[in-house]
Design a protein around this motif. Structure first.
Motif, PDB file in Angstrom:
ATOM      1  N   ARG A   1      42.287  32.837  31.785  1.00  0.00           N
ATOM      2  CA  ARG A   1      41.973  32.332  33.125  1.00  0.00           C
ATOM      3  C   ARG A   1      43.235  31.795  33.792  1.00  0.00           C
ATOM      4  NH1 ARG A   1      37.545  28.379  32.229  1.00  0.00           N
ATOM      5  NH2 ARG A   1      37.880  27.888  34.421  1.00  0.00           N
ATOM      6  N   LEU A   2      44.089  31.133  33.021  1.00  0.00           N
ATOM      7  CA  LEU A   2      45.370  30.694  33.588  1.00  0.00           C
ATOM      8  C   LEU A   2      46.205  31.901  33.990  1.00  0.00           C
ATOM      9  CD1 LEU A   2      46.543  27.760  31.282  1.00  0.00           C
ATOM     10  CD2 LEU A   2      45.349  27.635  33.481  1.00  0.00           C
ATOM     11  N   ALA A   3      46.188  32.944  33.155  1.00  0.00           N
ATOM     12  CA  ALA A   3      46.944  34.165  33.466  1.00  0.00           C
ATOM     13  C   ALA A   3      46.449  34.787  34.761  1.00  0.00           C
ATOM     14  CB  ALA A   3      46.838  35.163  32.310  1.00  0.00           C
ATOM     15  N   ALA A   4      45.138  34.837  34.937  1.00  0.00           N
ATOM     16  CA  ALA A   4      44.569  35.402  36.165  1.00  0.00           C
ATOM     17  C   ALA A   4      44.975  34.578  37.380  1.00  0.00           C
ATOM     18  CB  ALA A   4      43.045  35.483  36.051  1.00  0.00           C
ATOM     19  N   ALA A   5      45.227  33.285  37.171  1.00  0.00           N
ATOM     20  CA  ALA A   5      45.677  32.398  38.252  1.00  0.00           C
ATOM     21  C   ALA A   5      47.185  32.469  38.452  1.00  0.00           C
ATOM     22  CB  ALA A   5      45.259  30.955  37.955  1.00  0.00           C
TER      23      ALA A   5
ATOM     24  N   LEU B   1      38.511  29.987  39.413  1.00  0.00           N
ATOM     25  CA  LEU B   1      39.853  30.563  39.429  1.00  0.00           C
ATOM     26  C   LEU B   1      40.644  30.010  40.614  1.00  0.00           C
ATOM     27  CD1 LEU B   1      41.718  32.490  37.940  1.00  0.00           C
ATOM     28  CD2 LEU B   1      40.857  34.318  39.382  1.00  0.00           C
ATOM     29  N   ASP B   2      39.979  29.817  41.735  1.00  0.00           N
ATOM     30  CA  ASP B   2      40.650  29.291  42.932  1.00  0.00           C
ATOM     31  C   ASP B   2      41.232  27.901  42.687  1.00  0.00           C
ATOM     32  OD1 ASP B   2      39.800  31.612  44.154  1.00  0.00           O
ATOM     33  OD2 ASP B   2      38.167  30.650  45.266  1.00  0.00           O
TER      34      ASP B   2
ATOM     35  N   ASN C   1      34.157  37.279  31.696  1.00  0.00           N
ATOM     36  CA  ASN C   1      34.042  38.436  32.588  1.00  0.00           C
ATOM     37  C   ASN C   1      33.534  38.030  33.965  1.00  0.00           C
ATOM     38  OD1 ASN C   1      35.026  40.550  30.996  1.00  0.00           O
ATOM     39  ND2 ASN C   1      33.099  40.692  29.884  1.00  0.00           N
ATOM     40  N   GLN C   2      32.714  37.007  34.040  1.00  0.00           N
ATOM     41  CA  GLN C   2      32.214  36.534  35.331  1.00  0.00           C
ATOM     42  C   GLN C   2      33.257  35.693  36.069  1.00  0.00           C
ATOM     43  OE1 GLN C   2      28.623  34.356  34.568  1.00  0.00           O
ATOM     44  NE2 GLN C   2      27.492  36.155  33.906  1.00  0.00           N
ATOM     45  N   LEU C   3      34.058  34.921  35.327  1.00  0.00           N
ATOM     46  CA  LEU C   3      35.006  33.994  35.942  1.00  0.00           C
ATOM     47  C   LEU C   3      36.347  34.619  36.305  1.00  0.00           C
ATOM     48  CD1 LEU C   3      34.415  30.915  33.616  1.00  0.00           C
ATOM     49  CD2 LEU C   3      33.541  31.242  35.940  1.00  0.00           C
TER      50      LEU C   3
ATOM     51  N   TYR D   1      49.199  41.080  32.293  1.00  0.00           N
ATOM     52  CA  TYR D   1      49.992  40.049  32.966  1.00  0.00           C
ATOM     53  C   TYR D   1      51.428  40.126  32.451  1.00  0.00           C
ATOM     54  CZ  TYR D   1      45.212  38.600  33.673  1.00  0.00           C
ATOM     55  OH  TYR D   1      43.880  38.598  33.984  1.00  0.00           O
ATOM     56  N   PRO D   2      52.206  41.095  32.933  1.00  0.00           N
ATOM     57  CA  PRO D   2      53.539  41.350  32.368  1.00  0.00           C
ATOM     58  C   PRO D   2      54.559  40.231  32.576  1.00  0.00           C
ATOM     59  CG  PRO D   2      53.160  42.709  34.319  1.00  0.00           C
ATOM     60  CD  PRO D   2      51.867  42.028  34.003  1.00  0.00           C
ATOM     61  N   ARG D   3      54.272  39.282  33.442  1.00  0.00           N
ATOM     62  CA  ARG D   3      55.239  38.197  33.666  1.00  0.00           C
ATOM     63  C   ARG D   3      55.113  37.080  32.634  1.00  0.00           C
ATOM     64  NH1 ARG D   3      55.700  36.035  39.246  1.00  0.00           N
ATOM     65  NH2 ARG D   3      57.700  35.409  38.402  1.00  0.00           N
TER      66      ARG D   3
END
Length: 188
Positions: A91-95, A69-70, A60-62, A116-118
């Motif tokens: 985390r990969l999905a968020a990236a 993430l950057d 939740n923090q990351l 992350y629908p893609r």
């Protein structure tokens, strides 16, 4: 010692500036030898991005952003391989790194992929998914088999069954169970 060997793999662990050694859930101590700043434009390109999972509160923090993430955002598109273990897939999905790829994670976190629908979510509950240069997987626990045997096996059986289900240990499980698909995402 210290001599380059043809074909040898050099491993560098990167971290945010100022971070110290990290102790994993199983007690392994990792001492990163580089910072995220050592990579980037006109600098090193990471060949492998490996993203571990972790505690839900840490995720939740990351997940909203920051250096953890950057870094995969900046380095992942040109890395030779992009991998995750367990909740690290989120985390990969968020990236955006599994976009257009098939992926998996631990069963309890599969509903999180809905954000992350893609991402093409793998059918069933595979231990890992390899889609071109993207590798996602989940942890497994071999202790469930061992915990159900021995003198105290009968008393340990309920615990071992719970561990088997929680860790999704189903290659050749000691107990026959069915994974009930999760319906909510525990992150966020």
């Amino acid at each position: 010692m210290g001599r380059a060997v043809a074909g040898a793999l050099g491993l560098g662990l990167a971290r945010r500036a100022g971070a110290r050694a990290v102790r994993t859930r199983v007690g392994l101590r990792l001492r990163p030898d580089r910072t995220f700043g050592d990579y980037g434009e006109n600098r090193r390109q990471a060949q492998l991005i490996w993203t571990p999972g972790g505690d839900v509160s840490a995720l939740n923090q990351l997940m909203p952003g920051g250096p953890y993430l950057d870094f995969p955002v900046a380095q992942g598109r040109n890395a030779d391989d992009v991998c995750s273990v367990c909740e690290g897939a989120l985390r990969l999905a968020a990236a955006g790194l599994p976009d257009g790829y098939a992926a998996t994670t631990r069963w309890a976190f599969i509903p999180c992929f809905a954000a992350y629908p893609r991402i093409r979510v793998a059918e069933g509950f595979p231990r890992h998914v390899i889609d071109r240069n993207r590798i996602t997987g989940r942890r497994y626990f071999v202790g469930a088999r061992r915990g159900a045997r021995g003198r105290r096996g009968a008393r340990r059986r309920p615990i071992a069954k719970s561990v088997q289900m929680t860790t999704q240990y189903f290659p050749d499980p000691p107990f026959q169970q069915t994974i009930t698909p999760a319906t909510t995402c525990p992150v966020g």
